[in-house]
Motif scaffolding. Structure first.
Motif, PDB file in Angstrom:
ATOM      1  N   ARG A  12       0.837  -1.207   0.000  1.00 17.11           N
ATOM      2  CA  ARG A  12       0.000   0.000   0.000  1.00 17.11           C
ATOM      3  C   ARG A  12       0.874   1.260   0.000  1.00 17.11           C
ATOM      4  N   ALA A  39      -6.708  -0.943  -4.414  1.00 17.21           N
ATOM      5  CA  ALA A  39      -7.928  -1.392  -3.743  1.00 17.21           C
ATOM      6  C   ALA A  39      -7.695  -2.713  -3.009  1.00 17.21           C
ATOM      7  N   ASP A  40      -6.945  -3.595  -3.630  1.00 17.34           N
ATOM      8  CA  ASP A  40      -6.714  -4.913  -3.037  1.00 17.34           C
ATOM      9  C   ASP A  40      -5.853  -4.865  -1.783  1.00 17.34           C
ATOM     10  N   GLN A  42      -6.248  -2.612   0.647  1.00 18.92           N
ATOM     11  CA  GLN A  42      -6.956  -1.894   1.706  1.00 18.92           C
ATOM     12  C   GLN A  42      -7.510  -2.849   2.754  1.00 18.92           C
ATOM     13  N   GLU A  48     -11.471   0.293   0.181  1.00 20.36           N
ATOM     14  CA  GLU A  48     -11.382  -0.556  -1.016  1.00 20.36           C
ATOM     15  C   GLU A  48     -12.368  -0.077  -2.080  1.00 20.36           C
ATOM     16  N   ASP A  52     -11.523   1.228  -5.839  1.00 20.14           N
ATOM     17  CA  ASP A  52     -12.146   0.581  -7.002  1.00 20.14           C
ATOM     18  C   ASP A  52     -12.923   1.594  -7.836  1.00 20.14           C
ATOM     19  N   ASP A 114     -17.450  -4.954  -3.184  1.00 23.55           N
ATOM     20  CA  ASP A 114     -17.281  -3.917  -2.160  1.00 23.55           C
ATOM     21  C   ASP A 114     -18.638  -3.526  -1.575  1.00 23.55           C
TER      22      ASP A 114
END
Length: 166
Positions: A12, A39-40, A42, A48, A52, A114
């Motif tokens: 991140r 996003a992956d 988070q 996330e 996205d 999500d």
């Protein structure tokens, strides 16, 4: 690699550095891919979703604002396609638009997941409809089928959580 090795925080941090380096006016294709991976990493489902949505926004911008000057003008957001997109460009390098075309179903599927994680089934269903519409634009093959299967599985999970029949 860091994320796959289990170091979400460092992944991140490094992706965040790249995000700031690219900046809001950076290449939309790169912003889309980077936000998708960000996003992956988070931990919070709201974060996330935010990443996205950034990925989808960048993809839609790339498709509608064709930086190469090609194309026939604006497209319907979230559903890539059109007469200037050859689904099988043959040998040689692929234009980033072809890669993004294949990315839309996954983007919508991730956003649906999500929303499901945030207990927003109506929003999740709306994104699943967009995922189904965009997956139909892909060529037949393993990737298309794996996306269809994932869409169906998420649909069943959402409907099961809501106590509905699919």
């Amino acid at each position: 690699m860091l994320h796959r090795a289990g170091d979400r925080e460092e992944a991140r941090n490094r992706l965040s550095e790249l995000w700031h380096e690219i900046g809001p006016q950076g290449d939309a294709f790169h912003r889309c891919a980077l936000a998708h991976y960000m996003a992956d990493t988070q931990d919070d489902p709201r974060d996330e979703l935010d990443w996205d949505l950034r990925a989808l926004e960048a993809a839609e911008h790339f498709v509608t604002e064709r930086p190469d000057g090609c194309g026939t003008g604006p497209r319907q957001p979230g559903v890539a396609g059109g007469p200037d997109l050859d689904p099988d460009p043959g040998p040689g390098p692929r234009h980033p638009l072809v890669a993004l075309r294949a990315f839309f179903p996954s983007l919508h599927l991730n956003i649906a997941a999500d929303y499901a994680a945030l207990d927003r089934p109506a929003d999740a269903h709306a994104q699943l409809r967009r995922a189904r519409a965009s997956v139909s634009a892909l060529a037949d093959g393993e990737y298309r089928q794996s996306l269809r299967d994932a869409i169906d599985q998420l649909q069943l999970r959402i409907d099961g959580a809501a106590g509905q029949m699919p």
